[in-house]
Design a protein around this motif. Structure first.
Motif, PDB file in Angstrom:
ATOM      1  N   ASP A 116       0.711  -0.996  -0.046  1.00  0.00           N
ATOM      2  CA  ASP A 116      -0.121   0.432  -0.054  1.00  0.00           C
ATOM      3  C   ASP A 116       0.990   1.110   0.052  1.00  0.00           C
ATOM      4  O   ASP A 116       0.640   2.583  -0.978  1.00  0.00           O
ATOM      5  CB  ASP A 116      -1.401   0.000   0.905  1.00  0.00           C
ATOM      6  N   ASP A 117       2.128   0.955   0.675  1.00  0.00           N
ATOM      7  CA  ASP A 117       3.030   2.328   0.738  1.00  0.00           C
ATOM      8  C   ASP A 117       4.061   2.314  -0.156  1.00  0.00           C
ATOM      9  O   ASP A 117       4.764   2.529  -0.540  1.00  0.00           O
ATOM     10  CB  ASP A 117       3.115   3.121   2.253  1.00  0.00           C
ATOM     11  N   ASP A 118       4.102   1.522  -0.723  1.00  0.00           N
ATOM     12  CA  ASP A 118       5.664   1.008  -2.094  1.00  0.00           C
ATOM     13  C   ASP A 118       6.115   1.115  -1.194  1.00  0.00           C
ATOM     14  O   ASP A 118       7.449   0.952  -1.742  1.00  0.00           O
ATOM     15  CB  ASP A 118       5.229   2.638  -3.255  1.00  0.00           C
ATOM     16  N   SER A 119       6.527   0.590  -0.126  1.00  0.00           N
ATOM     17  CA  SER A 119       7.921   0.332   0.472  1.00  0.00           C
ATOM     18  C   SER A 119       8.571  -0.651   0.029  1.00  0.00           C
ATOM     19  O   SER A 119       9.392  -1.128   0.333  1.00  0.00           O
ATOM     20  CB  SER A 119       7.553   0.058   2.040  1.00  0.00           C
ATOM     21  N   ILE A 120       7.575  -1.723  -1.211  1.00  0.00           N
ATOM     22  CA  ILE A 120       8.360  -3.039  -1.014  1.00  0.00           C
ATOM     23  C   ILE A 120       8.849  -3.152  -2.201  1.00  0.00           C
ATOM     24  O   ILE A 120      10.087  -3.712  -2.293  1.00  0.00           O
ATOM     25  CB  ILE A 120       6.852  -3.686  -1.279  1.00  0.00           C
ATOM     26  N   TYR A 121       9.228  -1.833  -2.969  1.00  0.00           N
ATOM     27  CA  TYR A 121       9.750  -2.016  -4.016  1.00  0.00           C
ATOM     28  C   TYR A 121      11.684  -1.284  -3.574  1.00  0.00           C
ATOM     29  O   TYR A 121      12.570  -1.972  -3.796  1.00  0.00           O
ATOM     30  CB  TYR A 121       9.812  -0.255  -4.935  1.00  0.00           C
ATOM     31  N   LYS A 122      11.454  -0.632  -2.377  1.00  0.00           N
ATOM     32  CA  LYS A 122      12.677  -0.555  -1.675  1.00  0.00           C
ATOM     33  C   LYS A 122      13.328  -2.023  -0.734  1.00  0.00           C
ATOM     34  O   LYS A 122      14.576  -2.055  -0.849  1.00  0.00           O
ATOM     35  CB  LYS A 122      13.211   0.572  -0.248  1.00  0.00           C
ATOM     36  N   CYS A 144      12.801  -5.022  -1.985  1.00  0.00           N
ATOM     37  CA  CYS A 144      12.932  -5.284  -3.054  1.00  0.00           C
ATOM     38  C   CYS A 144      14.755  -4.743  -3.579  1.00  0.00           C
ATOM     39  O   CYS A 144      15.420  -6.229  -4.045  1.00  0.00           O
ATOM     40  CB  CYS A 144      12.698  -5.412  -4.237  1.00  0.00           C
ATOM     41  N   ALA A 145      14.509  -4.036  -3.968  1.00  0.00           N
ATOM     42  CA  ALA A 145      15.989  -3.117  -4.255  1.00  0.00           C
ATOM     43  C   ALA A 145      17.019  -4.172  -2.983  1.00  0.00           C
ATOM     44  O   ALA A 145      18.280  -4.597  -3.358  1.00  0.00           O
ATOM     45  CB  ALA A 145      15.808  -1.673  -4.051  1.00  0.00           C
ATOM     46  N   GLU A 146      16.855  -3.738  -1.766  1.00  0.00           N
ATOM     47  CA  GLU A 146      17.901  -4.870  -1.083  1.00  0.00           C
ATOM     48  C   GLU A 146      17.598  -6.284  -1.121  1.00  0.00           C
ATOM     49  O   GLU A 146      19.316  -6.339  -0.857  1.00  0.00           O
ATOM     50  CB  GLU A 146      17.643  -4.150   0.063  1.00  0.00           C
ATOM     51  N   ALA A 147      17.208  -6.204  -1.661  1.00  0.00           N
ATOM     52  CA  ALA A 147      17.383  -7.842  -1.267  1.00  0.00           C
ATOM     53  C   ALA A 147      17.830  -8.735  -2.882  1.00  0.00           C
ATOM     54  O   ALA A 147      18.465  -9.504  -2.606  1.00  0.00           O
ATOM     55  CB  ALA A 147      15.756  -8.911  -1.339  1.00  0.00           C
ATOM     56  N   GLU A 196      19.405  -7.910  -7.099  1.00  0.00           N
ATOM     57  CA  GLU A 196      21.045  -7.568  -6.988  1.00  0.00           C
ATOM     58  C   GLU A 196      21.332  -7.037  -8.396  1.00  0.00           C
ATOM     59  O   GLU A 196      20.381  -7.002  -9.291  1.00  0.00           O
ATOM     60  CB  GLU A 196      21.809  -9.228  -7.482  1.00  0.00           C
ATOM     61  N   ASP A 197      22.003  -5.877  -7.913  1.00  0.00           N
ATOM     62  CA  ASP A 197      22.403  -4.799  -8.426  1.00  0.00           C
ATOM     63  C   ASP A 197      21.205  -3.871  -8.750  1.00  0.00           C
ATOM     64  O   ASP A 197      20.738  -2.860  -9.901  1.00  0.00           O
ATOM     65  CB  ASP A 197      22.180  -5.644 -10.535  1.00  0.00           C
ATOM     66  N   GLY A 198      20.132  -4.167  -7.718  1.00  0.00           N
ATOM     67  CA  GLY A 198      18.701  -3.036  -7.917  1.00  0.00           C
ATOM     68  C   GLY A 198      17.602  -3.111  -8.876  1.00  0.00           C
ATOM     69  O   GLY A 198      17.000  -2.439  -8.777  1.00  0.00           O
ATOM     70  N   GLY A 199      18.695  -4.549 -10.297  1.00  0.00           N
ATOM     71  CA  GLY A 199      17.309  -4.264 -11.118  1.00  0.00           C
ATOM     72  C   GLY A 199      16.331  -5.793 -10.582  1.00  0.00           C
ATOM     73  O   GLY A 199      15.147  -5.849 -11.359  1.00  0.00           O
ATOM     74  N   TYR A 200      17.031  -7.324 -10.617  1.00  0.00           N
ATOM     75  CA  TYR A 200      16.145  -8.293 -10.304  1.00  0.00           C
ATOM     76  C   TYR A 200      16.526  -9.158  -9.179  1.00  0.00           C
ATOM     77  O   TYR A 200      17.198  -8.670  -8.307  1.00  0.00           O
ATOM     78  CB  TYR A 200      16.434  -8.810 -11.586  1.00  0.00           C
ATOM     79  N   LEU A 201      15.250  -9.676  -9.347  1.00  0.00           N
ATOM     80  CA  LEU A 201      15.483 -10.829  -7.421  1.00  0.00           C
ATOM     81  C   LEU A 201      15.692 -12.205  -8.358  1.00  0.00           C
ATOM     82  O   LEU A 201      15.364 -12.636  -9.244  1.00  0.00           O
ATOM     83  CB  LEU A 201      13.827 -10.965  -6.519  1.00  0.00           C
ATOM     84  N   THR A 202      16.407 -13.262  -7.366  1.00  0.00           N
ATOM     85  CA  THR A 202      16.879 -14.322  -7.551  1.00  0.00           C
ATOM     86  C   THR A 202      16.419 -14.857  -6.810  1.00  0.00           C
ATOM     87  O   THR A 202      15.267 -14.386  -5.723  1.00  0.00           O
ATOM     88  CB  THR A 202      18.518 -14.022  -7.547  1.00  0.00           C
ATOM     89  N   MET A 203      16.440 -16.455  -7.044  1.00  0.00           N
ATOM     90  CA  MET A 203      16.132 -17.230  -5.669  1.00  0.00           C
ATOM     91  C   MET A 203      16.440 -17.151  -4.111  1.00  0.00           C
ATOM     92  O   MET A 203      15.173 -16.889  -3.580  1.00  0.00           O
ATOM     93  CB  MET A 203      15.929 -19.412  -6.070  1.00  0.00           C
ATOM     94  N   GLY A 263      17.350 -13.832  -3.502  1.00  0.00           N
ATOM     95  CA  GLY A 263      17.161 -12.861  -2.816  1.00  0.00           C
ATOM     96  C   GLY A 263      15.405 -13.068  -2.362  1.00  0.00           C
ATOM     97  O   GLY A 263      14.318 -12.420  -1.803  1.00  0.00           O
ATOM     98  N   LEU A 264      14.711 -13.939  -3.320  1.00  0.00           N
ATOM     99  CA  LEU A 264      13.260 -13.925  -2.551  1.00  0.00           C
ATOM    100  C   LEU A 264      13.119 -14.421  -1.665  1.00  0.00           C
ATOM    101  O   LEU A 264      12.027 -13.784  -0.386  1.00  0.00           O
ATOM    102  CB  LEU A 264      12.919 -14.437  -3.397  1.00  0.00           C
ATOM    103  N   LYS A 265      14.069 -15.648  -1.162  1.00  0.00           N
ATOM    104  CA  LYS A 265      14.616 -15.920   0.930  1.00  0.00           C
ATOM    105  C   LYS A 265      14.123 -15.007   0.794  1.00  0.00           C
ATOM    106  O   LYS A 265      13.456 -14.496   2.425  1.00  0.00           O
ATOM    107  CB  LYS A 265      15.197 -17.341   0.897  1.00  0.00           C
ATOM    108  N   SER A 266      15.213 -14.094   0.852  1.00  0.00           N
ATOM    109  CA  SER A 266      16.149 -12.552   2.081  1.00  0.00           C
ATOM    110  C   SER A 266      14.291 -11.892   2.125  1.00  0.00           C
ATOM    111  O   SER A 266      14.573 -11.250   3.417  1.00  0.00           O
ATOM    112  CB  SER A 266      16.871 -12.019   1.150  1.00  0.00           C
ATOM    113  N   LEU A 267      13.680 -11.965   0.927  1.00  0.00           N
ATOM    114  CA  LEU A 267      12.763 -10.807   1.005  1.00  0.00           C
ATOM    115  C   LEU A 267      11.018 -11.254   1.825  1.00  0.00           C
ATOM    116  O   LEU A 267      10.750 -10.134   2.757  1.00  0.00           O
ATOM    117  CB  LEU A 267      12.106 -10.319  -0.399  1.00  0.00           C
ATOM    118  N   LEU A 268      11.293 -12.320   1.624  1.00  0.00           N
ATOM    119  CA  LEU A 268      10.027 -13.021   2.368  1.00  0.00           C
ATOM    120  C   LEU A 268      10.529 -13.250   3.568  1.00  0.00           C
ATOM    121  O   LEU A 268       9.606 -13.086   4.554  1.00  0.00           O
ATOM    122  CB  LEU A 268       9.528 -15.321   1.814  1.00  0.00           C
TER     123      LEU A 268
END
Length: 622
Positions: A557-563, A565-568, A570-577, A579-584
């Motif tokens: 709702d507050d679009d903090s998900i983008y930040k 995802c960028a932290e989790a 690689e290179d700030g543009g995409y998520l790997t396996m 990265g998904l584990k870190s985000l969850l």
């Protein structure tokens, strides 16, 4: 010799002469003129005897058998004349003036033990002892008794009964009121017939050894005799105090009336007034207080023509009783069996809710039919409303399946516990002909088990499982079949059957005492799981994204998900396996490895952040 002989006679020393008429016939030669006119009896009884497996000839002139048996040297013993041990049927001796021989009769009994019978422990055997005065012999006869179950008749044959080594039992031993032991059996002498008593009284006047002062008694009774007499009295009607209540045949009554017998028409007015009118009552008998008792239903029919009653039992479904509903045949029903003056049951005594004593059963009337209710209203005695009988609590039977014994297949063992006693081959419900393959490892802290890999194959056609371990060189462990495929579905260590939904990457399979962790699967199995989303919910892309989106709804709702995802990523543009584990993990989402593989197979190994966020908001776009 000085003897002289002459024809026709014999001259002796003293000069006397015997002629053929005066000489004994047994010393004369068998010549004409000297032959006897009658034939003599030359028969001899058999004297050949056997004693101690030795044969010998017994002759009355040589002695008795008992002396020969008791002698230590039979060859050196000189035996005198004596009586034989048993009477050989000597000719009857007549009394004075040609009178017939005297036979005395005594009444006696003896007790015989009855073993292994719950009805009696002894039996009284009644006998008659006959004493023959001509040769002092004794005979015992048991009178036949009907249905006694024992052979009866001549109990002991007539002969002289030995008392000791040299004497026999005589008349002095038969005393009324005393006992006598013959061959190990004790007889109680209780009485004698009148002729015997009078004869003994005459003998007692001259012979002091004859005792006539004994007390005369009756035969004692045993339990068999009492029960037998009561049974025969009931069955034959000999006892007038027992009422058999046998109704006469109507034809007999008619025949007696035709011959002039007076017919009693009392009580027959009901046939004209209430012909074919029957009152019907519905009753129940509550016998649940007794052992194995239950609730039983009855129909009570009251015939107004002659005030008779019949009672029929109403059987329920699967009651298990024999189909004989007639409890009481049509007859007069007494109100109280213990009180004969109480009279018979009348229709005015029957009310709804009231008890009816039907012999040993107390029936409660709870309902009547419409015609019975109308009859009571016409008589001015309306009945109460019908009642509801107490409901019987139906037992709940729970069938518990016994544990599998290990012999044969489990499906075959279950046929003995379910269904008919005639076992048939179990029918298998086959599933889809497909095999799911997974890679797994042992969940164990043992050093030897670390690094071991296994291939788990689950067969959907019969829900069976096979586990194989690939060969590895220099591992020290023999590969091959680790868990052979059986004929029955596989149970877990907890006793629950394994199903297809239990297999996904990241799950733990506990079987055969081991715990396997599924780490991977082949592509065909993953595609099949994605097609069966209802069976494998972790392979449903929409369900997984909805579950993650609901957990991270605030960040969306507050679009903090983008930040995040960028932290989790690689290179700030995409998520790997990873990265998904870190985000969850950052948002405390619960997940399994199968969910990550489902998302990666849908979005690729390098997931763009914008696409991933858009799918979290609406996963049905792709």
């Amino acid at each position: 010799m000085d003897d002289t002989s002459s024809i026709g006679g014999l001259t002796m020393d003293d000069g006397s002469m015997f002629t053929s008429a005066t000489l004994p016939h047994d010393i004369l030669p068998q010549l004409p003129g000297y032959r006897a006119n009658h034939q003599t009896q030359n028969r001899k009884k058999c004297a050949l005897k056997y004693a101690e497996e030795m044969a010998y000839v017994e002759d009355e002139k040589l002695g008795s058998t008992r002396q020969l048996l008791e002698s230590s040297s039979a060859t050196s013993l000189v035996l005198g004349a004596g009586k034989p041990l048993y009477s050989m049927g000597s000719p009857k001796k007549q009394g004075k003036n040609g009178a017939r021989p005297v036979v005395l009769s005594f009444k006696a009994y003896f007790k015989e033990a009855v073993h292994e019978s719950p009805l009696e422990n002894h039996r009284i055997r009644k006998v008659e002892i006959f004493y023959y005065m001509e040769d002092n012999s004794i005979q015992i006869v048991e009178r036949k008794q009907e249905n006694s179950g024992v052979p009866q008749g001549n109990f002991m044959g007539r002969h002289q009964v030995p008392k000791d080594a040299d004497t026999f039992f005589g008349l002095a031993d038969l005393v009324i009121g005393s006992t006598i032991s013959l061959y190990g059996r004790t007889y109680h002498i209780i009485d004698a017939n009148p002729s015997t008593l009078s004869y003994l009284d005459k003998l007692a006047e001259d012979d002091a050894t004859i005792n006539t002062s004994g007390d005369r008694t009756e035969f004692p009774t045993d339990k068999f005799e009492v029960d037998r007499a009561a049974k025969m009295s009931r069955e034959t009607g000999k006892d007038p105090s027992v009422k058999h209540n046998i109704r006469k045949n109507p034809n007999t009554i008619f025949a007696e009336a035709a011959l002039g017998n007076t017919v009693d028409n009392k009580g027959r007015e009901g046939f004209l007034k209430y012909d074919r009118k029957v009152l019907r009552f519905t009753c129940f008998w509550d016998d649940r207080e007794s052992l194995y008792g239950d609730m039983q239903q009855f129909k009570l029919h009251y015939f107004l023509t002659d005030d008779t009653v019949e009672c029929l039992q109403v059987y329920g479904q699967n009651c298990g009783r024999d189909p004989y509903p007639l409890l009481v045949k049509r007859r007069k029903m007494p109100k109280d069996l213990k009180d004969e003056g109480s009279g018979d049951l009348h229709w005015s005594d029957i009310q709804i809710g009231g008890p009816i004593q039907v012999y040993a059963r107390t029936l409660i009337v709870y309902s009547v039919d419409d015609s019975t209710r109308s009859f009571y209203e016409e008589q001015g005695v309306p009945l109460a409303p019908s009642l509801t009988p107490p409901a019987e609590k139906q037992p709940v039977f729970e069938r518990n399946t016994p544990p599998y014994t290990g012999f044969g297949t489990e499906a075959d063992s279950l046929t003995s516990c379910v269904g008919s006693l005639v076992q048939t081959a179990p029918k298998k419900v086959l599933g889809e002909d497909r095999t799911l393959r997974y890679m797994g490892r042992l969940d164990s802290d043992v050093a030897e088990d670390i690094g071991r890999e296994f291939v788990l194959q689950y067969f959907l056609v019969d829900s069976t499982l096979a586990i194989r371990e690939p060969f590895r060189r220099n591992s020290g462990i023999v590969g091959g079949n680790f868990f052979r495929r059986g004929q029955d579905p596989v149970r877990t260590n907890g006793g629950v059957y394994l199903e297809a939904k239990d297999f996904y990457i990241g799950s733990k399979i506990a079987v055969a005492g081991f715990v396997f962790v599924i780490t991977d699967s082949d592509d065909a199995t993953l595609k099949y799981m994605e097609r069966k989303e209802s069976v494998f919910p972790y392979s449903s892309y929409a369900l997984v994204m909805n579950s993650w989106g609901s957990t991270m709804q605030g960040a969306l709702d507050d679009d903090s998900i983008y930040k995040a995802c960028a932290e989790a990523g690689e290179d700030g543009g995409y998520l790997t396996m990873d990265g998904l584990k870190s985000l969850l993990t950052m948002y405390n989402c619960t997940f399994v490895d199968q969910e990550l593989i489902t998302v990666v197979r849908k979005l690729g190994t390098q997931i763009e952040i914008d696409t991933f966020v858009a799918q979290l908001k609406s996963p049905d776009m792709i």
